[in-house]
Enzyme design. Structure first.
Site, PDB file in Angstrom:
ATOM      1  N   ASP A 103      -1.916   9.355  -7.088  1.00 26.68           N
ATOM      2  CA  ASP A 103      -2.384   8.099  -6.478  1.00 26.68           C
ATOM      3  C   ASP A 103      -3.679   7.637  -7.157  1.00 26.68           C
ATOM      4  O   ASP A 103      -4.198   6.557  -6.849  1.00 26.68           O
ATOM      5  CB  ASP A 103      -2.510   8.189  -4.952  1.00 26.68           C
ATOM      6  CG  ASP A 103      -3.492   9.248  -4.489  1.00 26.68           C
ATOM      7  OD1 ASP A 103      -4.033   9.981  -5.332  1.00 26.68           O
ATOM      8  OD2 ASP A 103      -3.708   9.355  -3.258  1.00 26.68           O
ATOM      9  N   SER A 104      -4.162   8.432  -8.124  1.00 26.53           N
ATOM     10  CA  SER A 104      -5.241   7.968  -9.003  1.00 26.53           C
ATOM     11  C   SER A 104      -4.819   6.683  -9.716  1.00 26.53           C
ATOM     12  O   SER A 104      -5.670   5.963 -10.248  1.00 26.53           O
ATOM     13  CB  SER A 104      -5.593   9.044 -10.035  1.00 26.53           C
ATOM     14  OG  SER A 104      -4.431   9.501 -10.701  1.00 26.53           O
ATOM     15  N   ASP A 138       2.213  12.090  -5.656  1.00 24.42           N
ATOM     16  CA  ASP A 138       1.267  12.093  -4.544  1.00 24.42           C
ATOM     17  C   ASP A 138       1.811  11.303  -3.367  1.00 24.42           C
ATOM     18  O   ASP A 138       2.304  10.178  -3.550  1.00 24.42           O
ATOM     19  CB  ASP A 138      -0.051  11.427  -4.975  1.00 24.42           C
ATOM     20  CG  ASP A 138      -1.035  12.424  -5.542  1.00 24.42           C
ATOM     21  OD1 ASP A 138      -0.898  13.635  -5.276  1.00 24.42           O
ATOM     22  OD2 ASP A 138      -1.948  11.985  -6.267  1.00 24.42           O
ATOM     23  N   LYS A 153       2.820  15.963  -3.434  1.00 27.12           N
ATOM     24  CA  LYS A 153       1.497  16.583  -3.274  1.00 27.12           C
ATOM     25  C   LYS A 153       0.785  15.928  -2.085  1.00 27.12           C
ATOM     26  O   LYS A 153       0.774  14.699  -1.971  1.00 27.12           O
ATOM     27  CB  LYS A 153       0.666  16.433  -4.556  1.00 27.12           C
ATOM     28  CG  LYS A 153      -0.724  17.046  -4.429  1.00 27.12           C
ATOM     29  CD  LYS A 153      -1.392  17.261  -5.767  1.00 27.12           C
ATOM     30  CE  LYS A 153      -1.942  16.010  -6.412  1.00 27.12           C
ATOM     31  NZ  LYS A 153      -2.987  15.315  -5.625  1.00 27.12           N
ATOM     32  N   GLU A 166      -9.810  20.736  -6.746  1.00 29.63           N
ATOM     33  CA  GLU A 166     -10.556  19.682  -7.453  1.00 29.63           C
ATOM     34  C   GLU A 166     -12.049  19.795  -7.162  1.00 29.63           C
ATOM     35  O   GLU A 166     -12.460  19.861  -5.984  1.00 29.63           O
ATOM     36  CB  GLU A 166     -10.025  18.297  -7.023  1.00 29.63           C
ATOM     37  CG  GLU A 166     -10.778  17.155  -7.700  1.00 29.63           C
ATOM     38  CD  GLU A 166     -10.051  15.813  -7.632  1.00 29.63           C
ATOM     39  OE1 GLU A 166      -8.892  15.767  -7.191  1.00 29.63           O
ATOM     40  OE2 GLU A 166     -10.666  14.815  -8.029  1.00 29.63           O
TER      41      GLU A 166
HETATM   42  O1  KIV Z   1      -4.210  11.433  -8.099  1.00 23.54           O
HETATM   43  C1  KIV Z   1      -4.330  12.252  -9.016  1.00 23.54           C
HETATM   44  O2  KIV Z   1      -4.198  11.948 -10.199  1.00 23.54           O
HETATM   45  C2  KIV Z   1      -4.613  13.638  -8.642  1.00 23.54           C
HETATM   46  C3  KIV Z   1      -5.021  14.573  -9.734  1.00 23.54           C
HETATM   47  C4  KIV Z   1      -6.342  14.240 -10.259  1.00 23.54           C
HETATM   48  C5  KIV Z   1      -4.926  15.992  -9.307  1.00 23.54           C
HETATM   49  O3  KIV Z   1      -4.546  13.982  -7.507  1.00 23.54           O
END
Ligand code: KIV
Length: 280
Positions: free
Chosen positions: A45-46, A84, A113, A182
């Site tokens: 979700d980044s 995510d 995740k 993290e």
């Molecule tokens: O959203 C994301 O990209 C993440 C990673 C940084 C682990 O959760």
């Protein structure tokens, strides 16, 4: 070409082989990272921050995650595809988690995740029971950014460290097959890694985790102005992209592009070299 599975990752931990995970958000980068041989591709979700331009991951919707998952799933052939669950699609309870994770799996996810520890274990258990593999995420969990009050190192004092270890063990007991750590001190990440049978994947958590994850746009140097300390930039594609577009703009304005080799004569028949799909 062997498809990477959750049991494959477990065996990698047992053999002390490092797991490589990276984000991808679209079809071309999914093809590239898969061809590069990574083990896990994460539709993180980044994407809210590095692709959609939001300040945090909180505005990302399930519909946006489904849209990007479909594109990435078309490009990933070998790696395990993790996705995510966005903010408020699982925190509200196991029923919502099941319903929303199901939609991500139908879009092409092979696992999901979730951020959080003991408090989300009922959701993890429900998903695993339904046949949905789960990755946990502890430490600096970006969906809780307003609780943390900024992107800060987590688990620094004794109480917080003990809680994170307990959370990691609870996620493992609930059936998670891996845990992302993290922004966690290296010694705490090492302790958690040694205490779990399932792999830990670190980001800003030192070198003792069973694997590492980075955001693709950070690694390529196209993520904007902020570069977290834990990121290593393996390329500087931002300036390269800007230069290429400046060259294109200049050549159009100067009448240098398109040249004869980019133009057609009436006797030419083939317009482009992409395969044209057969009519069904
Ligand atoms: O959203 C994301 O990209 C993440 C990673 C940084 C682990 O959760």
């Amino acid at each position: 070409m062997q498809q990477i599975t959750t049991s494959h990752l477990m065996k990698m931990k047992q053999k002390a082989e490092k797991i490589v995970m990276i984000t991808a958000y679209d079809y071309p980068t999914a093809c590239l990272v898969d061809e590069a041989g990574v083990d896990v591709v994460l539709v993180g979700d980044s994407l809210g921050m590095v692709v959609l331009g939001y300040d945090t991951t909180l505005p990302v919707t399930l519909a946006e995650m489904i849209y990007h998952t479909k594109a990435v799933a078309r490009g990933v052939k070998r790696a395990l595809l993790a996705v995510d669950m966005p903010f408020m699609t699982y925190q509200t309870g196991p029923t919502d988690a099941l319903h929303n994770a199901g939609r991500l799996m139908q879009a092409g996810a092979m696992s999901v995740k979730l951020e959080g520890g003991i408090e989300i274990c009922p959701q993890v258990q429900a998903l695993v029971t339904a046949g949905i593999p789960v990755i946990g995420h502890l430490g600096l969990t970006p969906q809780s950014i307003h609780v943390f009050g900024g992107y800060k190192l987590q688990g620094r004092d004794e109480v917080a460290a003990r809680k994170m270890l307990a959370d990691a063990k609870a996620l493992e007991a609930a059936g998670a097959f891996a845990v992302v750590l993290e922004c966690v001190p290296e010694d705490l990440a090492a302790k958690i890694t040694a205490s779990l049978a399932i792999p830990t994947i670190g980001i800003g958590a030192g070198s003792h985790c069973d694997g590492q994850v980075l955001v693709l746009h950070d690694l390529l140097g196209i993520a904007g102005k902020v570069k977290p300390r834990f990121v290593k930039q393996y390329a500087r594609l931002g300036p390269a992209i800007r230069d290429a577009v400046e060259d294109y703009a200049r050549e159009v304005r100067d009448g240098k592009f398109p040249a004869p080799e980019h133009s057609f004569l009436s006797e030419d028949t083939v317009a482009h070299s992409y395969p044209i799909p057969e009519k069904t």
